[in-house]
Design a protein around this motif. Sequence first.
Motif, PDB file in Angstrom:
ATOM      1  N   ASP A   6       0.875  -1.174   0.000  1.00  0.00           N
ATOM      2  CA  ASP A   6       0.000   0.000   0.000  1.00  0.00           C
ATOM      3  C   ASP A   6       0.909   1.220   0.000  1.00  0.00           C
ATOM      4  N   ALA A   7       0.957   1.940  -1.105  1.00  0.00           N
ATOM      5  CA  ALA A   7       1.908   3.045  -1.228  1.00  0.00           C
ATOM      6  C   ALA A   7       1.252   4.286  -1.802  1.00  0.00           C
ATOM      7  N   GLU A   8       1.611   5.423  -1.224  1.00  0.00           N
ATOM      8  CA  GLU A   8       1.297   6.743  -1.777  1.00  0.00           C
ATOM      9  C   GLU A   8       2.589   7.540  -1.695  1.00  0.00           C
ATOM     10  N   LEU A   9       3.177   7.794  -2.835  1.00  0.00           N
ATOM     11  CA  LEU A   9       4.521   8.361  -2.895  1.00  0.00           C
ATOM     12  C   LEU A   9       4.525   9.689  -3.638  1.00  0.00           C
ATOM     13  N   GLU A  10       5.354  10.586  -3.158  1.00  0.00           N
ATOM     14  CA  GLU A  10       5.568  11.846  -3.866  1.00  0.00           C
ATOM     15  C   GLU A  10       7.057  12.168  -3.857  1.00  0.00           C
ATOM     16  N   LEU A  15       7.153  12.733  -9.378  1.00  0.00           N
ATOM     17  CA  LEU A  15       6.281  11.574  -9.167  1.00  0.00           C
ATOM     18  C   LEU A  15       5.251  11.877  -8.090  1.00  0.00           C
ATOM     19  N   ARG A  16       4.022  11.508  -8.373  1.00  0.00           N
ATOM     20  CA  ARG A  16       2.960  11.520  -7.383  1.00  0.00           C
ATOM     21  C   ARG A  16       2.046  10.353  -7.727  1.00  0.00           C
ATOM     22  N   ALA A  17       2.212   9.257  -7.020  1.00  0.00           N
ATOM     23  CA  ALA A  17       1.558   8.016  -7.430  1.00  0.00           C
ATOM     24  C   ALA A  17       1.103   7.209  -6.230  1.00  0.00           C
ATOM     25  N   THR A  38      11.331   4.745 -13.238  1.00  0.00           N
ATOM     26  CA  THR A  38      12.546   4.467 -12.467  1.00  0.00           C
ATOM     27  C   THR A  38      12.546   5.246 -11.155  1.00  0.00           C
ATOM     28  N   THR A  39      11.982   6.430 -11.145  1.00  0.00           N
ATOM     29  CA  THR A  39      11.847   7.190  -9.898  1.00  0.00           C
ATOM     30  C   THR A  39      11.023   6.404  -8.887  1.00  0.00           C
ATOM     31  N   LEU A  40       9.966   5.752  -9.343  1.00  0.00           N
ATOM     32  CA  LEU A  40       9.139   4.923  -8.463  1.00  0.00           C
ATOM     33  C   LEU A  40       9.966   3.791  -7.864  1.00  0.00           C
ATOM     34  N   VAL A  41      10.739   3.099  -8.696  1.00  0.00           N
ATOM     35  CA  VAL A  41      11.589   2.006  -8.207  1.00  0.00           C
ATOM     36  C   VAL A  41      12.577   2.524  -7.178  1.00  0.00           C
ATOM     37  N   VAL A 198      -1.639  -4.047 -14.238  1.00  0.00           N
ATOM     38  CA  VAL A 198      -0.850  -3.043 -14.953  1.00  0.00           C
ATOM     39  C   VAL A 198      -1.151  -1.670 -14.369  1.00  0.00           C
ATOM     40  N   VAL A 199      -0.074  -0.892 -14.149  1.00  0.00           N
ATOM     41  CA  VAL A 199      -0.190   0.505 -13.746  1.00  0.00           C
ATOM     42  C   VAL A 199       0.473   1.343 -14.834  1.00  0.00           C
ATOM     43  N   VAL A 200      -0.253   2.319 -15.343  1.00  0.00           N
ATOM     44  CA  VAL A 200       0.270   3.194 -16.392  1.00  0.00           C
ATOM     45  C   VAL A 200       0.638   4.537 -15.778  1.00  0.00           C
ATOM     46  N   LEU A 201       1.905   4.924 -15.931  1.00  0.00           N
ATOM     47  CA  LEU A 201       2.376   6.231 -15.472  1.00  0.00           C
ATOM     48  C   LEU A 201       2.552   7.156 -16.666  1.00  0.00           C
ATOM     49  N   ASP A 202       2.195   8.410 -16.459  1.00  0.00           N
ATOM     50  CA  ASP A 202       2.452   9.428 -17.480  1.00  0.00           C
ATOM     51  C   ASP A 202       2.671  10.756 -16.755  1.00  0.00           C
ATOM     52  N   ALA A 203       3.799  11.395 -17.030  1.00  0.00           N
ATOM     53  CA  ALA A 203       4.152  12.670 -16.397  1.00  0.00           C
ATOM     54  C   ALA A 203       4.098  12.573 -14.877  1.00  0.00           C
ATOM     55  N   GLY A 204       4.548  11.442 -14.334  1.00  0.00           N
ATOM     56  CA  GLY A 204       4.632  11.270 -12.899  1.00  0.00           C
ATOM     57  C   GLY A 204       3.324  10.952 -12.199  1.00  0.00           C
TER      58      GLY A 204
END
Length: 323
Positions: A6-10, A15-17, A38-41, A198-204
């Motif tokens: 369970d993650a909420e990261l900034e 990145l804000r995901a 890669t920022t998420l990783v 699947v999680v799709v990231l775009d512009a953080g």
Amino acid sequence: MTAGLDAELEVRGRLRAALSAEPGDVVAVVGPNGAGKTTLVHALAGLERARGHARIDGTDLLPLPPQERAVGVVFQDRRLFPHLTALENVAFGPRVRGTDQATARAAAREALDRLGVGDLADRRPKKLSGGQAQRVAIARALVTEPRLLLLDEPFTGLDVRVAAELRIELSRRLSDYSGVTILVTHDALDALTLANRVVVLDAGEVVQTGTPDDVAARPQTEHVARLVGLNVVRDGDVLRAFPPSAVTVALERPADSSRNHWAGAVRGAAPHGDAVRLQVGTDGGPDLIADVTPSATRDLGLATGRRVWLAVKETAITTYTAG
């Protein structure tokens, strides 16, 4: 205690995901270059400072230094220690966690055997092929029995045959892994064959989540549409998707009154199975892809820069709402 992730990261400006996963889930993270994958990783691994929380089995990783997180990481460039053998590379994780040398080496040998490279235990990285080195890197990530496994483009730089073999091997290994796997990839095949989410990231930002089939059937971004081989045209909050095989290519404007046609110029062409896949930049609209026969390519002179008209029948289009 809640099992899974369970993650909420900034990460400021990049990145804000939010994402979550159940034990045993393999979550493919896809998106264009610069999307924040890669920022998420790095944030989950402790290599990037992040705000928020990242709980794995109820324990928040963010306050912990990297070596105290129950996380295994496989980087694009593998990052094996060049002065250590494959066995010593894999044993390194247990050793820094306080395991005695004999036990750590035994665990490392078992991990290498499970990835099919036990016979290479005494080789140093420079004596390993790309595929062999990546298997050692995966063994090193898994030997500490992490609750979170991070795979950052694990097939990058491998030839097609080696990547296919490693994909099968990794699928087998993940089938009995009870932790959460985050798989960053640019290849739709990885998402469709290895992941169950699947999680799709775009512009953080996270712009789409779902099962591989759902995301493939109704992509929300042009990047994902390209990954799964579809065209997507946005009209406000409505998305219209269609396969390249449904696109007809002509040199003159279509005579019918259908609104599903576009003028543009060929940007490139490449073999795609028995067809030639054209990329066409439409006038004031998105790039579209069309599959044509080699003979049509020759007859129409479909070289880069050629002006063309594209048309699609309404019956070939799937319409759905964004979001």
